[in-house]
Structures are given as structure tokens and as C-alpha cells.
Design a protein around this motif. Structure first.
Motif, short mmCIF file in Angstrom:
data_model
loop_
_atom_site.label_atom_id
_atom_site.label_comp_id
_atom_site.label_asym_id
_atom_site.label_seq_id
_atom_site.Cartn_x
_atom_site.Cartn_y
_atom_site.Cartn_z
N GLU A 59 4.77 8.80 16.23
CA GLU A 59 5.95 9.66 16.06
C GLU A 59 7.20 8.79 15.99
N ALA A 60 8.03 9.01 14.96
CA ALA A 60 9.25 8.23 14.78
C ALA A 60 10.23 8.42 15.93
N ALA A 61 10.23 9.60 16.54
CA ALA A 61 11.16 9.89 17.64
C ALA A 61 10.81 9.12 18.91
N ALA A 62 9.59 8.64 19.01
CA ALA A 62 9.14 7.86 20.17
C ALA A 62 9.13 6.38 19.78
N PRO A 63 9.06 5.50 20.76
CA PRO A 63 8.97 4.07 20.42
C PRO A 63 7.55 3.71 19.97
N GLN A 64 7.14 4.30 18.86
CA GLN A 64 5.79 4.12 18.34
C GLN A 64 5.87 3.69 16.88
N GLY A 65 4.76 3.18 16.37
CA GLY A 65 4.69 2.80 14.97
C GLY A 65 3.88 1.54 14.78
N LEU A 66 3.86 1.07 13.55
CA LEU A 66 3.24 -0.21 13.21
C LEU A 66 4.36 -1.22 13.05
N PHE A 67 4.26 -2.34 13.77
CA PHE A 67 5.30 -3.36 13.78
C PHE A 67 4.73 -4.68 13.28
N PHE A 68 5.52 -5.37 12.47
CA PHE A 68 5.16 -6.71 12.03
C PHE A 68 6.36 -7.61 12.25
N ARG A 69 6.19 -8.65 13.04
CA ARG A 69 7.27 -9.57 13.39
C ARG A 69 8.52 -8.82 13.86
N ASP A 70 8.31 -7.89 14.79
CA ASP A 70 9.39 -7.11 15.42
C ASP A 70 10.09 -6.14 14.47
N MET A 71 9.52 -5.87 13.31
CA MET A 71 10.10 -4.85 12.43
C MET A 71 9.11 -3.69 12.32
N ARG A 72 9.62 -2.49 12.55
CA ARG A 72 8.76 -1.31 12.43
C ARG A 72 8.59 -0.99 10.95
N VAL A 73 7.36 -1.08 10.45
CA VAL A 73 7.09 -0.83 9.04
C VAL A 73 6.49 0.55 8.79
N ILE A 74 5.89 1.16 9.81
CA ILE A 74 5.46 2.56 9.74
C ILE A 74 6.00 3.25 10.98
N SER A 75 6.73 4.35 10.77
CA SER A 75 7.32 5.06 11.91
C SER A 75 6.59 6.36 12.22
N ASP A 76 6.01 7.01 11.23
CA ASP A 76 5.25 8.24 11.44
C ASP A 76 3.87 8.10 10.80
N TRP A 77 2.85 8.59 11.50
CA TRP A 77 1.47 8.56 11.01
C TRP A 77 0.79 9.74 11.69
N ARG A 78 0.68 10.86 10.96
CA ARG A 78 0.16 12.09 11.56
C ARG A 78 -0.97 12.66 10.72
N LEU A 79 -2.11 12.88 11.36
CA LEU A 79 -3.28 13.43 10.71
C LEU A 79 -3.36 14.93 10.99
N SER A 80 -3.73 15.71 9.97
CA SER A 80 -4.01 17.13 10.18
C SER A 80 -5.24 17.51 9.37
N VAL A 81 -5.96 18.49 9.89
CA VAL A 81 -7.15 19.02 9.23
C VAL A 81 -6.92 20.51 9.08
N ASP A 82 -6.91 21.00 7.86
CA ASP A 82 -6.59 22.40 7.58
C ASP A 82 -5.26 22.79 8.22
N ARG A 83 -4.28 21.90 8.09
CA ARG A 83 -2.92 22.09 8.61
C ARG A 83 -2.83 22.18 10.14
N LEU A 84 -3.88 21.79 10.84
CA LEU A 84 -3.89 21.78 12.30
C LEU A 84 -4.00 20.34 12.79
N ARG A 85 -3.27 20.02 13.84
CA ARG A 85 -3.37 18.69 14.44
C ARG A 85 -4.59 18.68 15.36
N PRO A 86 -5.50 17.72 15.19
CA PRO A 86 -6.67 17.65 16.08
C PRO A 86 -6.27 17.47 17.55
#
Length: 164
Positions: free
Chosen positions: A40-67
Motif C-alpha cells: 500500500e502506497a499510504a504505508a511505508p511499503q513497496g519494492l525498493f532498489f538502492r533506497d528508491m521506492r520503485v513500486i508503491s502499490d501492488w494489490r491482487l484481487s480475484v473477482d474484484r475481491l481481495r483475498p
């Protein structure tokens, strides 16, 4: 789910509610996500490379529902598996979601769906990804770092900084 009398009981709540985070690291790459595997971008989460956040949101859904998160199985510092269930349309969960994530020179996620019912299923899988490039904050006193003043204004320190 079936209760002690044999009646079908609707399952609607997540099996586990936890604010825990999962961190994977390999060299200069690290990934921080919730226990569900989502970032979640709003949280201190993501994929970081050399202290730079390169992915801020990554959310999976199945039939529009979050598992719903069930468990996290950590294998190595750079690899983990997230196990979730799709919220049921009927009395019990029929679909498990297994996400195995690897970090190194980037990130890879292998996704497996396991149908627990006797009938065939068709589902729609969505992965919402957002990238907001953002460097880590500089330490106080480093050149170009904003410093606060009591009058509510901000000034810059270091070479090229204008005097107040």
C-alpha cells in the motif's frame, strides 16, 4: 462452514486480521508488504532498489475481491509464500491463492490458484500496480536538506542555498 447442529454457516470474516509486515531482502533490493502480500502506497511499503521506492502499490484481487490472508511461509531472506483464500460466494471457501515472491535484481511473483471444489470455476484475476518514484529522506544537515524554522518557513542548507 458447518456448525455443531449441522447447519451451514456463512463465512464472511477474514480468517486472520494482522497489521504485520513482511520484509524480503537481497543485496540492494528489498520489499516490504503486508502479511497478505499486498503493498500500500499510504504505508511505508513497496519494492525498493538502492533506497528508491520503485513500486508503491501492488494489490491482487480475484473477482474484484481481495483475498483473505491465512499465513506467510518464509523460506529465505529473499523468498516467501503468502497463502490466502478468496472470500466465499457460498458457505465455504473454494479457492486458495498462493503467491510466492522473490526479490533480487527486481521482483518476481509466482501466482497459483487452487480450486478446492468439485466443480469447474472461472475467475478474473487483477493485479493493480502503481509506481511513485521516491528517494529516501536525507538526514538532517546533509546538503540540500530542508530545515525547519520557528517562523514556519523552510530554508535549504548546503551549496547553492539562498540565504533567508
Amino acid at each position: 462452514m458447518i456448525d455443531e447442529v449441522g447447519r451451514v454457516v456463512e463465512e464472511s470474516d477474514p480468517a486472520v486480521l494482522t497489521p504485520a509486515t513482511v520484509t524480503l531482502v537481497e543485496g540492494p533490493t528489498f520489499c516490504v508488504s503486508g502479511a497478505s502480500g499486498d503493498m500500500e502506497a499510504a504505508a511505508p511499503q513497496g519494492l525498493f532498489f538502492r533506497d528508491m521506492r520503485v513500486i508503491s502499490d501492488w494489490r491482487l484481487s480475484v473477482d474484484r475481491l481481495r483475498p483473505h490472508h491465512l499465513t506467510v511461509m518464509s523460506h529465505d531472506p529473499y523468498r516467501t509464500t503468502f497463502l490466502s483464500r478468496v472470500p466465499p460466494h457460498v458457505s465455504q471457501s473454494e479457492l486458495l491463492v498462493e503467491r510466492t515472491r522473490y526479490v533480487g535484481e527486481g521482483m518476481r511473483e509466482d501466482l497459483s490458484l487452487r480450486n478446492l471444489s468439485a466443480r469447474a470455476m472461472t475467475v478474473t484475476i487483477s493485479l493493480d500496480i502503481e509506481c511513485r518514484l521516491r528517494r529516501r529522506l536525507r538526514r538532517q544537515g546533509e546538503p540540500g536538506t530542508p530545515t525547519g524554522r520557528s517562523d514556519g518557513q523552510t530554508r535549504r542548507s548546503g551549496p547553492g542555498a539562498r540565504p533567508p
